[in-house]
Design a protein around this motif. Structure first.
Motif, PDB file in Angstrom:
ATOM      1  N   LEU A  81      47.395  46.060  42.852  1.00 14.64           N
ATOM      2  CA  LEU A  81      47.539  45.008  41.850  1.00 14.64           C
ATOM      3  C   LEU A  81      46.545  45.179  40.711  1.00 14.64           C
ATOM      4  CD1 LEU A  81      47.821  42.022  44.343  1.00 14.64           C
ATOM      5  CD2 LEU A  81      49.659  42.793  42.828  1.00 14.64           C
ATOM      6  N   PHE A  82      47.019  44.962  39.506  1.00 17.88           N
ATOM      7  CA  PHE A  82      46.142  44.883  38.337  1.00 17.88           C
ATOM      8  C   PHE A  82      46.153  43.433  37.869  1.00 17.88           C
ATOM      9  CE2 PHE A  82      45.742  44.644  33.705  1.00 17.88           C
ATOM     10  CZ  PHE A  82      44.512  45.263  33.534  1.00 17.88           C
ATOM     11  N   TYR A  83      44.970  42.901  37.553  1.00 17.65           N
ATOM     12  CA  TYR A  83      44.957  41.501  37.120  1.00 17.65           C
ATOM     13  C   TYR A  83      43.899  41.263  36.047  1.00 17.65           C
ATOM     14  CZ  TYR A  83      40.792  40.736  40.042  1.00 17.65           C
ATOM     15  OH  TYR A  83      39.535  40.794  40.583  1.00 17.65           O
ATOM     16  N   GLU A  84      44.137  40.227  35.281  1.00 25.28           N
ATOM     17  CA  GLU A  84      43.202  39.738  34.272  1.00 25.28           C
ATOM     18  C   GLU A  84      43.102  38.230  34.411  1.00 25.28           C
ATOM     19  OE1 GLU A  84      44.060  41.036  30.284  1.00 25.28           O
ATOM     20  OE2 GLU A  84      44.998  42.878  31.005  1.00 25.28           O
ATOM     21  N   ILE A  85      41.943  37.688  34.046  1.00 26.68           N
ATOM     22  CA  ILE A  85      41.710  36.247  34.152  1.00 26.68           C
ATOM     23  C   ILE A  85      41.276  35.704  32.795  1.00 26.68           C
ATOM     24  CG2 ILE A  85      40.277  34.450  35.215  1.00 26.68           C
ATOM     25  CD1 ILE A  85      40.085  36.215  37.686  1.00 26.68           C
ATOM     26  N   GLU A  86      41.785  34.537  32.481  1.00 31.07           N
ATOM     27  CA  GLU A  86      41.429  33.873  31.224  1.00 31.07           C
ATOM     28  C   GLU A  86      41.246  32.383  31.498  1.00 31.07           C
ATOM     29  OE1 GLU A  86      43.328  33.285  26.709  1.00 31.07           O
ATOM     30  OE2 GLU A  86      44.188  34.746  28.109  1.00 31.07           O
ATOM     31  N   GLU A  87      40.235  31.781  30.869  1.00 30.08           N
ATOM     32  CA  GLU A  87      40.027  30.350  30.989  1.00 30.08           C
ATOM     33  C   GLU A  87      40.207  29.688  29.638  1.00 30.08           C
ATOM     34  OE1 GLU A  87      36.283  29.471  32.848  1.00 30.08           O
ATOM     35  OE2 GLU A  87      37.201  29.495  34.847  1.00 30.08           O
TER      36      GLU A  87
END
Length: 349
Positions: A81-87
């Motif tokens: 899995l490739f993931y990115e997080i943003e708030e």
């Protein structure tokens, strides 16, 4: 854009992990057996320890948080899995962000308060902050396509979330000064190469940890937990707290997860047989018996709770003694089965 992802209900872990497996299985069906590859440990919160207040301890008791649970280690999924997080603290562009990422091939977890869902256990009744899994959208009906367990806890199903529900949730978060977390996931090139070969040494380590048991400290929650079979024996000693249960939802999910876990172990026995060309019928029968024993405890406890809820009958000492006898049989069989699986695996290494 992922138009169709089947819910994964082969084994309940948590809402994030189950949906990530569903996403991976849409790419490679071998991931439907991924649960057989994940390390598992039994955990139970220690009852007599320091809490920030007596109210918190009582709340945990009322909601069934002292019942043992199964925790799965999902680090092995990172490779696939490739993931990115943003708030976000501003919500004006949230729909554009979600839709843009879906168009780029991502699935999205977005923080939503299920109080604002149109239906479900929390709808218009209780605030439940939740990482909602969205894989598609439809502007014509102003709705996102999601996989949710908001109707029956612990069971994923298709669910349409109106854009308006997201908007109302965002307004609530804004009023309490809470940011919204967005996590964007897509599969890597390794996902298509995943196979079902069982790593015996890893399985042995996991089972030996289960038998060793003991206490661990969770720094994030500042709490201690019984581990392995100790979590079951500790619950056996504290089973009278079943009298104090007020909310059945978490308890029902947890006790059923043990039934599912031993169904998973029967599948694991089949995989070992397939990978190594040996018969595992005896071991599979042990896990089948464990599934049956956990199902007996599940049905017994459900009946006691329904009797209390619908007929107003108190949980009596005889009810508790029957549950204790059932759990004692389970603990004995858990140890015997784990020891036999370890012997089998070490003989194959």
């Amino acid at each position: 854009m992922a138009q169709y992802i089947k819910p994964f209900n082969g084994l309940w872990m948590d809402c994030i992990t189950n949906n990530l497996i569903a996403m991976l299985a849409s790419e490679n069906e071998a991931f439907l057996d991924i649960a057989c590859h994940l390390d598992a440990i039994y955990l139970k919160k220690v009852y007599n320890q320091s809490y920030s207040s007596e109210e918190i301890q009582q709340e945990l008791l009322f909601f069934g948080s002292y019942f043992p649970k199964i925790q799965y280690s999902i680090e092995m999924l990172d490779k696939y899995l490739f993931y990115e997080i943003e708030e976000l603290d501003q919500y004006d562009e949230i729909h554009n962000i979600i839709k843009s990422r879906i168009q780029d091939g991502y699935c999205v977890f977005v923080t939503v308060d299920r109080y604002y869902y149109p239906s479900g256990v929390n709808s218009n009744t209780s605030h439940m902050i939740h990482p909602t899994f969205i894989y598609s959208y439809n502007d014509e009906i102003q709705s996102y396509s999601a996989l949710e367990d908001c109707i029956v806890m612990g069971k994923m199903n298709y669910y349409n979330i109106p854009y308006k529900s997201i908007d109302l949730s965002c307004e609530y978060f804004k009023s309490v000064g809470k940011k919204i977390k967005l996590s964007f996931y897509k599969t890597t090139e390794f996902a298509r190469k995943f196979t079902n070969e069982i790593q015996l040494s890893r399985l042995v380590d996991s089972l030996e940890n289960m038998l060793e048991s003991g206490l661990i400290y969770n720094q994030g929650y500042d709490l201690y937990y019984h581990t392995g079979l100790d979590s079951l024996t500790a619950f056996l000693d504290e089973l009278s707290m079943f009298h104090s249960l007020r909310d059945e939802h978490l308890f029902r999910v947890r006790v059923f997860s043990f039934c599912q876990y031993h169904k998973r172990n029967q599948d694991l026995s089949n995989l070992i047989s397939k990978c190594y060309g040996i018969k595992t019928d005896v071991l599979k029968s042990f896990y089948s018996e464990l599934e049956s024993e956990w199902t007996i405890l599940k049905n017994m406890s459900y009946y006691i709770l329904v009797k209390k809820r619908l007929k107003g009958l108190d949980i009596n000492d005889m009810d508790i003694e029957r549950m204790k006898a059932s759990l004692s049989r389970i603990i004995h069989l858990e140890q015997k089965t784990a020891e036999n699986m370890i012997l089998l695996c070490k003989g194959l290494e």
